[in-house]
Design a protein around this motif. Structure first.
Motif, PDB file in Angstrom:
ATOM      1  N   PHE A   1       0.634  -1.150  -0.234  1.00 54.44           N
ATOM      2  CA  PHE A   1       0.084   0.008   0.054  1.00 54.44           C
ATOM      3  C   PHE A   1       0.930   1.224  -0.110  1.00 54.44           C
ATOM      4  N   GLY A   2       1.837   1.269   0.807  1.00 54.34           N
ATOM      5  CA  GLY A   2       2.764   2.453   0.986  1.00 54.34           C
ATOM      6  C   GLY A   2       3.243   2.577  -0.488  1.00 54.34           C
ATOM      7  N   TRP A   3       4.002   1.648  -1.085  1.00 51.61           N
ATOM      8  CA  TRP A   3       4.674   1.954  -2.289  1.00 51.61           C
ATOM      9  C   TRP A   3       3.643   2.186  -3.311  1.00 51.61           C
ATOM     10  N   ARG A   4       2.515   1.613  -3.437  1.00 57.60           N
ATOM     11  CA  ARG A   4       1.513   2.093  -4.538  1.00 57.60           C
ATOM     12  C   ARG A   4       1.203   3.695  -4.329  1.00 57.60           C
ATOM     13  N   ALA A   5       1.324   4.229  -2.996  1.00 60.09           N
ATOM     14  CA  ALA A   5       0.860   5.641  -2.743  1.00 60.09           C
ATOM     15  C   ALA A   5       2.131   6.369  -3.228  1.00 60.09           C
ATOM     16  N   VAL A   6       3.368   5.655  -2.995  1.00 58.99           N
ATOM     17  CA  VAL A   6       4.429   6.757  -3.352  1.00 58.99           C
ATOM     18  C   VAL A   6       4.628   6.780  -5.069  1.00 58.99           C
TER      19      VAL A   6
ATOM     20  N   LEU B   1       3.679   5.560 -11.687  1.00 62.94           N
ATOM     21  CA  LEU B   1       4.976   4.992 -12.309  1.00 62.94           C
ATOM     22  C   LEU B   1       4.859   3.572 -12.438  1.00 62.94           C
ATOM     23  N   THR B   2       5.182   3.297 -13.469  1.00 60.38           N
ATOM     24  CA  THR B   2       5.632   1.792 -13.900  1.00 60.38           C
ATOM     25  C   THR B   2       6.869   1.300 -13.466  1.00 60.38           C
ATOM     26  N   ASP B   3       6.844  -0.101 -13.204  1.00 60.14           N
ATOM     27  CA  ASP B   3       8.357  -0.639 -12.700  1.00 60.14           C
ATOM     28  C   ASP B   3       9.583  -0.083 -13.399  1.00 60.14           C
ATOM     29  N   ASP B   4       9.335   0.174 -14.865  1.00 65.12           N
ATOM     30  CA  ASP B   4      10.810   0.306 -15.552  1.00 65.12           C
ATOM     31  C   ASP B   4      11.064   1.607 -15.614  1.00 65.12           C
ATOM     32  N   VAL B   5      10.342   2.520 -14.863  1.00 67.56           N
ATOM     33  CA  VAL B   5      10.667   4.090 -14.751  1.00 67.56           C
ATOM     34  C   VAL B   5      10.795   4.508 -13.358  1.00 67.56           C
ATOM     35  N   VAL B   6      10.878   3.456 -12.414  1.00 66.36           N
ATOM     36  CA  VAL B   6      10.855   3.786 -10.750  1.00 66.36           C
ATOM     37  C   VAL B   6      12.345   4.298 -10.761  1.00 66.36           C
ATOM     38  N   PRO B   7      12.665   5.646 -10.127  1.00 66.51           N
ATOM     39  CA  PRO B   7      14.072   5.873 -10.110  1.00 66.51           C
ATOM     40  C   PRO B   7      14.629   5.298  -8.915  1.00 66.51           C
ATOM     41  N   ALA B   8      16.042   5.116  -8.910  1.00 66.53           N
ATOM     42  CA  ALA B   8      16.676   4.473  -7.929  1.00 66.53           C
ATOM     43  C   ALA B   8      16.785   5.255  -6.532  1.00 66.53           C
ATOM     44  N   TYR B   9      16.460   6.520  -6.665  1.00 65.30           N
ATOM     45  CA  TYR B   9      16.419   7.422  -5.579  1.00 65.30           C
ATOM     46  C   TYR B   9      15.278   7.052  -4.828  1.00 65.30           C
ATOM     47  N   VAL B  10      13.980   6.737  -5.481  1.00 70.54           N
ATOM     48  CA  VAL B  10      12.940   6.414  -4.769  1.00 70.54           C
ATOM     49  C   VAL B  10      12.805   5.103  -4.142  1.00 70.54           C
ATOM     50  N   SER B  11      13.253   4.226  -5.053  1.00 70.63           N
ATOM     51  CA  SER B  11      13.642   2.727  -4.551  1.00 70.63           C
ATOM     52  C   SER B  11      15.098   2.340  -4.555  1.00 70.63           C
ATOM     53  N   PRO B  12      15.781   2.560  -3.693  1.00 70.48           N
ATOM     54  CA  PRO B  12      17.150   2.501  -3.648  1.00 70.48           C
ATOM     55  C   PRO B  12      17.882   1.204  -3.972  1.00 70.48           C
ATOM     56  N   SER B  13      17.071   0.101  -3.660  1.00 64.93           N
ATOM     57  CA  SER B  13      17.430  -1.228  -4.171  1.00 64.93           C
ATOM     58  C   SER B  13      17.620  -1.596  -5.635  1.00 64.93           C
ATOM     59  N   LEU B  14      16.975  -0.505  -6.564  1.00 66.10           N
ATOM     60  CA  LEU B  14      17.303  -0.590  -7.827  1.00 66.10           C
ATOM     61  C   LEU B  14      18.434   0.033  -8.181  1.00 66.10           C
ATOM     62  N   ALA B  15      19.308   0.581  -7.565  1.00 69.03           N
ATOM     63  CA  ALA B  15      20.631   1.343  -7.666  1.00 69.03           C
ATOM     64  C   ALA B  15      21.629   0.210  -8.285  1.00 69.03           C
ATOM     65  N   ASP B  16      22.057   0.482  -9.572  1.00 76.22           N
ATOM     66  CA  ASP B  16      23.154  -0.344 -10.094  1.00 76.22           C
ATOM     67  C   ASP B  16      24.521  -0.145  -9.482  1.00 76.22           C
ATOM     68  N   ASP B  17      24.753   0.802  -9.267  1.00 78.26           N
ATOM     69  CA  ASP B  17      25.944   1.248  -8.635  1.00 78.26           C
ATOM     70  C   ASP B  17      25.984   1.750  -7.313  1.00 78.26           C
ATOM     71  N   LEU B  18      26.647   0.987  -6.202  1.00 76.24           N
ATOM     72  CA  LEU B  18      26.569   1.512  -5.047  1.00 76.24           C
ATOM     73  C   LEU B  18      27.984   1.913  -4.418  1.00 76.24           C
ATOM     74  N   SER B  19      28.715   2.353  -5.475  1.00 71.09           N
ATOM     75  CA  SER B  19      30.020   2.552  -5.151  1.00 71.09           C
ATOM     76  C   SER B  19      29.911   4.155  -4.619  1.00 71.09           C
ATOM     77  N   GLY B  20      31.170   4.579  -4.044  1.00 65.69           N
ATOM     78  CA  GLY B  20      31.501   5.809  -3.626  1.00 65.69           C
ATOM     79  C   GLY B  20      30.388   6.418  -2.666  1.00 65.69           C
ATOM     80  N   LEU B  21      29.672   5.680  -1.751  1.00 65.08           N
ATOM     81  CA  LEU B  21      28.956   5.846  -0.829  1.00 65.08           C
ATOM     82  C   LEU B  21      29.785   6.260   0.559  1.00 65.08           C
ATOM     83  N   PRO B  22      29.170   6.863   1.473  1.00 59.72           N
ATOM     84  CA  PRO B  22      29.726   7.087   2.567  1.00 59.72           C
ATOM     85  C   PRO B  22      29.732   5.923   3.599  1.00 59.72           C
ATOM     86  N   ALA B  23      30.442   5.827   4.703  1.00 59.99           N
ATOM     87  CA  ALA B  23      30.059   4.986   5.637  1.00 59.99           C
ATOM     88  C   ALA B  23      28.857   4.563   6.086  1.00 59.99           C
ATOM     89  N   THR B  24      28.479   3.335   5.965  1.00 55.89           N
ATOM     90  CA  THR B  24      26.894   3.169   6.130  1.00 55.89           C
ATOM     91  C   THR B  24      26.630   2.168   7.410  1.00 55.89           C
TER      92      THR B  24
END
Length: 323
Positions: A220-225, A229-252
């Motif tokens: 429900f929460g994701w549908r609201a957000v 938007l269809t799956d093929d255009v969801v930005p990784a900034y919205v759904s971070p697990s989609l990010a292809d590149d996780l390099s260059g991030l600060p300590a996490t």
């Protein structure tokens, strides 16, 4: 067919026994939940010597965004040396306000003399797509640009959030990395909401049963957000697990419970940071349900989780040799 699930921590199970849990979330229930009293921030601040300021910044579309600035009283702002925690609240991206779970970053105000800046980003479904993370970004930009007057060391700005706020913190950190500003020293992702696909094993384990946050509530929460938007255009900034590149991030720092929806997407995110050569610390608390340490901070497992998180942050904020 019944899906096997990790058992709850015994103390947490006893605390949850009399709590009315839900399995579904819908517009009518959301409207009721939004009518509940907001976080009583004055009582949380009552025993602390804290200066509180309020500012309004403008979103990309001109909408007002409220920021609250909580600083240790008597801070010497002539020398900007305090760390900053930029806090993003939880609530499934559909509820809550800038004071939700505020006791978590206030522990860091107490421990490190940190200035806490907390942002009232707009909520779904009224706001959709990139709006939420963009609101958070505008607030972070304002904070970095006004670091000197806030007494903040601009090299020690930490982005942190819980649940939906953890997901927004992750998306915000990716966005800041890609835009090249502002600098983020560390990110603290507390049981973060990272993946709109909602298809992991833990998502399935915690669907079909009442809980604090279930697979159905997550959908429900994701549908609201996402809105239209269809799956093929969801930005990784919205759904971070989609990010292809996780390099260059600060300590996490990432933590989660073994008995919650977000367990698998959170552990996967840490694994992919390591694969990209990054530094991440991951804790999966055995028997922890979603948000256990925020709901029951005095339970033994919660106290351990919060202390471990704070100890990590102390190391992350320590000046590096030769700096």
């Amino acid at each position: 067919m019944t899906t096997a699930r990790p058992a709850l921590d015994p103390e947490l199970r006893a605390l949850l026994a009399d709590v009315p849990l839900m399995s579904q979330l819908n517009p009518e229930v959301l409207a009721q939940l939004r009518q509940l009293p907001s976080t009583p921030v004055d009582s949380v601040l009552a025993h602390r010597q804290v200066d509180r300021g309020e500012v309004t910044v403008r979103a990309k579309d001109g909408a007002p965004i409220s920021l609250s600035i909580l600083s240790p009283a008597h801070t010497d702002r002539t020398t900007p040396t305090a760390p900053c925690v930029y806090w993003i609240h939880g609530g499934g991206m559909v509820m809550g306000d800038r004071f939700s779970q505020i006791d978590i970053p206030l522990e860091w105000l107490d421990q490190f003399g940190a200035v806490v800046v907390t942002v009232d980003y707009r909520l779904a479904p009224e706001a959709t797509g990139m709006t939420l993370v963009d609101d958070c970004y505008q607030g972070l930009l304002w904070t970095a640009e006004h670091a000197a007057e806030l007494g903040i060391d601009p090299t020690r700005i930490v982005v942190a959030g819980a649940s939906a706020g953890g997901g927004l913190a992750a998306g915000l950190t990716l966005l800041a990395r890609d835009l090249g500003t502002p600098a983020i020293a560390a990110q603290v992702l507390v049981c973060p909401m990272l993946d709109h696909r909602n298809t992991s094993t833990s998502s399935r384990q915690y669907s079909g049963v009442p809980g604090v946050w279930t697979g159905e509530m997550n959908a429900f929460g994701w549908r609201a957000v996402l809105g239209d938007l269809t799956d093929d255009v969801v930005p990784a900034y919205v759904s971070p697990s989609l990010a292809d590149d996780l390099s260059g991030l600060p300590a996490t720092y990432i933590d989660t419970g073994s008995a919650e929806v977000f367990r698998d997407e959170d552990t996967d995110y840490a694994t992919r940071i390591w694969a990209a050569g990054g530094q991440a610390e991951l804790h999966v608390w055995a028997g922890g349900f979603h948000g256990f340490d925020a709901l029951y901070p005095h339970a033994q497992i919660s106290a351990t989780a919060r202390r471990t998180r704070t100890d990590w942050l102390a190391r992350a904020l320590r000046p590096h040799p030769g700096a």
